[in-house]
Scaffold this active site. Sequence first.
Site, PDB file in Angstrom:
ATOM      1  N   GLU A  36       0.894  -1.174   0.000  1.00  0.00           N
ATOM      2  CA  GLU A  36       0.000   0.000   0.000  1.00  0.00           C
ATOM      3  C   GLU A  36       0.918   1.206   0.000  1.00  0.00           C
ATOM      4  O   GLU A  36       1.541   1.516   1.023  1.00  0.00           O
ATOM      5  CB  GLU A  36      -0.887   0.006   1.259  1.00  0.00           C
ATOM      6  CG  GLU A  36      -1.758  -1.233   1.430  1.00  0.00           C
ATOM      7  CD  GLU A  36      -2.957  -1.265   0.497  1.00  0.00           C
ATOM      8  OE1 GLU A  36      -3.228  -0.258  -0.179  1.00  0.00           O
ATOM      9  OE2 GLU A  36      -3.610  -2.322   0.433  1.00  0.00           O
TER      10      GLU A  36
ATOM     11  N   CYS B  65      -2.432   9.096   2.772  1.00  0.00           N
ATOM     12  CA  CYS B  65      -2.116   8.563   1.439  1.00  0.00           C
ATOM     13  C   CYS B  65      -3.228   8.866   0.454  1.00  0.00           C
ATOM     14  O   CYS B  65      -2.978   9.099  -0.715  1.00  0.00           O
ATOM     15  CB  CYS B  65      -1.881   7.062   1.528  1.00  0.00           C
ATOM     16  SG  CYS B  65      -3.247   6.174   2.279  1.00  0.00           S
TER      17      CYS B  65
HETATM   18  P1  NAD Z   1       8.487   4.763   4.560  1.00  0.00           P
HETATM   19  O1  NAD Z   1       8.451   3.972   3.310  1.00  0.00           O
HETATM   20  O2  NAD Z   1       9.599   5.683   4.766  1.00  0.00           O
HETATM   21  O3  NAD Z   1       8.453   3.806   5.831  1.00  0.00           O
HETATM   22  C1  NAD Z   1       7.413   2.882   6.075  1.00  0.00           C
HETATM   23  C2  NAD Z   1       7.922   1.807   7.020  1.00  0.00           C
HETATM   24  O4  NAD Z   1       8.934   1.048   6.365  1.00  0.00           O
HETATM   25  C3  NAD Z   1       8.566   2.333   8.294  1.00  0.00           C
HETATM   26  O5  NAD Z   1       8.183   1.487   9.370  1.00  0.00           O
HETATM   27  C4  NAD Z   1      10.044   2.213   8.007  1.00  0.00           C
HETATM   28  O6  NAD Z   1      10.841   2.095   9.171  1.00  0.00           O
HETATM   29  C5  NAD Z   1      10.077   0.932   7.201  1.00  0.00           C
HETATM   30  N1  NAD Z   1      11.237   0.777   6.320  1.00  0.00           N
HETATM   31  C6  NAD Z   1      12.013   1.738   5.767  1.00  0.00           C
HETATM   32  N2  NAD Z   1      12.949   1.178   4.975  1.00  0.00           N
HETATM   33  C7  NAD Z   1      12.757  -0.164   5.027  1.00  0.00           C
HETATM   34  C8  NAD Z   1      13.370  -1.281   4.406  1.00  0.00           C
HETATM   35  N3  NAD Z   1      14.394  -1.128   3.563  1.00  0.00           N
HETATM   36  N4  NAD Z   1      12.906  -2.509   4.679  1.00  0.00           N
HETATM   37  C9  NAD Z   1      11.845  -2.685   5.507  1.00  0.00           C
HETATM   38  N5  NAD Z   1      11.222  -1.668   6.128  1.00  0.00           N
HETATM   39  C10 NAD Z   1      11.662  -0.415   5.885  1.00  0.00           C
HETATM   40  O7  NAD Z   1       7.070   5.512   4.617  1.00  0.00           O
HETATM   41  P2  NAD Z   1       6.620   6.624   5.657  1.00  0.00           P
HETATM   42  O8  NAD Z   1       7.383   7.874   5.355  1.00  0.00           O
HETATM   43  O9  NAD Z   1       6.643   6.074   7.029  1.00  0.00           O
HETATM   44  O10 NAD Z   1       5.075   6.820   5.267  1.00  0.00           O
HETATM   45  C11 NAD Z   1       4.602   7.751   4.340  1.00  0.00           C
HETATM   46  C12 NAD Z   1       4.289   7.071   3.013  1.00  0.00           C
HETATM   47  O11 NAD Z   1       3.347   6.024   3.241  1.00  0.00           O
HETATM   48  C13 NAD Z   1       3.628   7.993   2.008  1.00  0.00           C
HETATM   49  O12 NAD Z   1       4.190   7.761   0.744  1.00  0.00           O
HETATM   50  C14 NAD Z   1       2.178   7.545   2.008  1.00  0.00           C
HETATM   51  O13 NAD Z   1       1.468   7.800   0.822  1.00  0.00           O
HETATM   52  C15 NAD Z   1       2.322   6.092   2.258  1.00  0.00           C
HETATM   53  N6  NAD Z   1       1.086   5.522   2.805  1.00  0.00           N
HETATM   54  C16 NAD Z   1       0.334   4.727   1.994  1.00  0.00           C
HETATM   55  C17 NAD Z   1      -0.873   4.230   2.454  1.00  0.00           C
HETATM   56  C18 NAD Z   1      -1.733   3.369   1.578  1.00  0.00           C
HETATM   57  O14 NAD Z   1      -2.652   2.755   2.091  1.00  0.00           O
HETATM   58  N7  NAD Z   1      -1.490   3.304   0.277  1.00  0.00           N
HETATM   59  C19 NAD Z   1      -1.291   4.524   3.756  1.00  0.00           C
HETATM   60  C20 NAD Z   1      -0.492   5.326   4.558  1.00  0.00           C
HETATM   61  C21 NAD Z   1       0.704   5.820   4.072  1.00  0.00           C
END
Ligand code: NAD
Length: 515
Positions: free
Chosen positions: A248, A282
């Site tokens: 997502e 999002c």
């Molecule tokens: P992010 O991708 O930076 O991090 C998300 C999670 O992934 C965090 O827990 C982070 O620690 C972890 N992570 C980071 N690198 C990783 C790796 N290499 N391997 C495994 N885990 C890792 O996202 P964010 O900044 O926390 O969230 C914002 C983003 O999330 C925005 O782009 C938003 O649109 C998206 N989002 C999407 C939805 C949806 O339903 N489509 C919902 C909420 C947020």
Amino acid sequence: MSTVEQETQARSNGAGAKTIPVTNKATGELIGHGPDLDREQIGELAARARKAQPAWDALGFGGRAEVMNALRRWLVANSDRLIQTISDENGKAWEDGQLELFYTADALSFWGKRAKKYLKDQSFHPHSPFLIGSKVILRYRPYGVVGVIGPWNYPLINNFGDAIPALMAGNAVLLKPSSITPLTSLLVAEGLREIGAPEDVFLVAAGSGGTGTALIDYVDMVHFTGSTETGKKIMAQAAETVTPVTLELGGNDPMIVCADADLERAANAALFYSMQNGGQTCISVERAYVEEPVYEEFVAKVAERARTLRQGVPAGPGSIDIGAMTMADQADIVERHVRDAVEKGAKVVAGGSRNERGGGIFFQPTILRDVDHSMEIMKEETFGPTLPIMRVRNTEEAIQLANDSQFGLDSSVFTKDRDKGEQIARRIEAGATVVNDCMTNYFATEVPIGGIKQSGLGARHGPMGIQKYCHTHNILVTRFAPKRSPLFFPHDKLTTKVIGGFIKLLYGRGGRRKA
Ligand code: NAD
């Protein structure tokens, strides 16, 4: 929750000495610590979860639903503490935190009731002549240990919220929240302990991005919510072990306002759905396309209302409309997109700049007009309290521009003609569209919602929202079992010819279209 309590929780979740400080994003104050688990500790948590899972599965849908319902009651009974924790660690308004509680309580109730129906065995009588008399059963079996990796913008909904169907399917779950918002997930774990839920079926694997990387190597399936950039890395890593993933990811959701729309409602909706949660949703409205005859009136209405919004440090119900930006890096992106738009000719009609107060990072509710698709704000995910509004000649142009995107998450159309709204909705390239509202399809938990293009893979909600946490198991029971089937060895010419004749008879004719 005090720092001491958090540290106790951190230890009970497997943390050693290493923790990550967590601040109140609106004030900068230290409010607790989250564990920073390393690979070895994740391995230990996964082993505990794996051991606990068979008994959890054996508890059945009814037993698991009882746990979900007890947790629902606990969350509601502790709602002030829960909302405060969400609001503090994220910087969001009380009302945005309350929305997270509402969704999660509803989801606990929904999956508690629906899981059994969506995962029940199905029997088929196969159509194939080879299988006459046989029975085929389709079963859904939990993967075992599911890893849920969540973002910071919805510490409850997009973290524990996605663990609910995984748990109801009979899996144990390791939840990896964002390192900057782990306290809400730890609080849910505390709730599960207090209601006496079976141990180790839900464990918080808190830590940095590296913790998430380790987690992928220990689980049987990964559900990820976060940025498109991280999602691609996760998919690549999971490919090494052919671990199933659902993603997502980010979005850049369009809103189309037709000339015949109820402008009052459209303007109110545009403002709310672009600004709620500080625009850090999002599926928030990221860009609006408004038909020429109503463009000026629409811009004026939205801009006038944007200037009245109250932004600041959340201090309980009704205290502010918009909270802080949760991350400095995100505020930098918002600032860059606004600057780029202005340099290319956009005009700021409300807000427009960063607004640091105390230890929090704030960005003013910002409305831009005279924007176009040469600007980053129209093409990339901004994820802040901004609304760029573009003038379009007609709905055809609006649809074409709405679809001119690498993303395809949610979208919306405003028109008084509902049939027309539905027809426009059908032409939008997205996983979801709302007519005369925005985002609310997230609460229609009966129906899958997810992204297309670079917004994701798979979906949450509906039957597939829980079936994805299971593998299918196809069991065929043969009724006629003679000593030798025509398919068995040795091959002989006569049998092969008879089968060939059957193929001609059954499939060699028919199916032609009439002229
Ligand atoms: P992010 O991708 O930076 O991090 C998300 C999670 O992934 C965090 O827990 C982070 O620690 C972890 N992570 C980071 N690198 C990783 C790796 N290499 N391997 C495994 N885990 C890792 O996202 P964010 O900044 O926390 O969230 C914002 C983003 O999330 C925005 O782009 C938003 O649109 C998206 N989002 C999407 C939805 C949806 O339903 N489509 C919902 C909420 C947020």
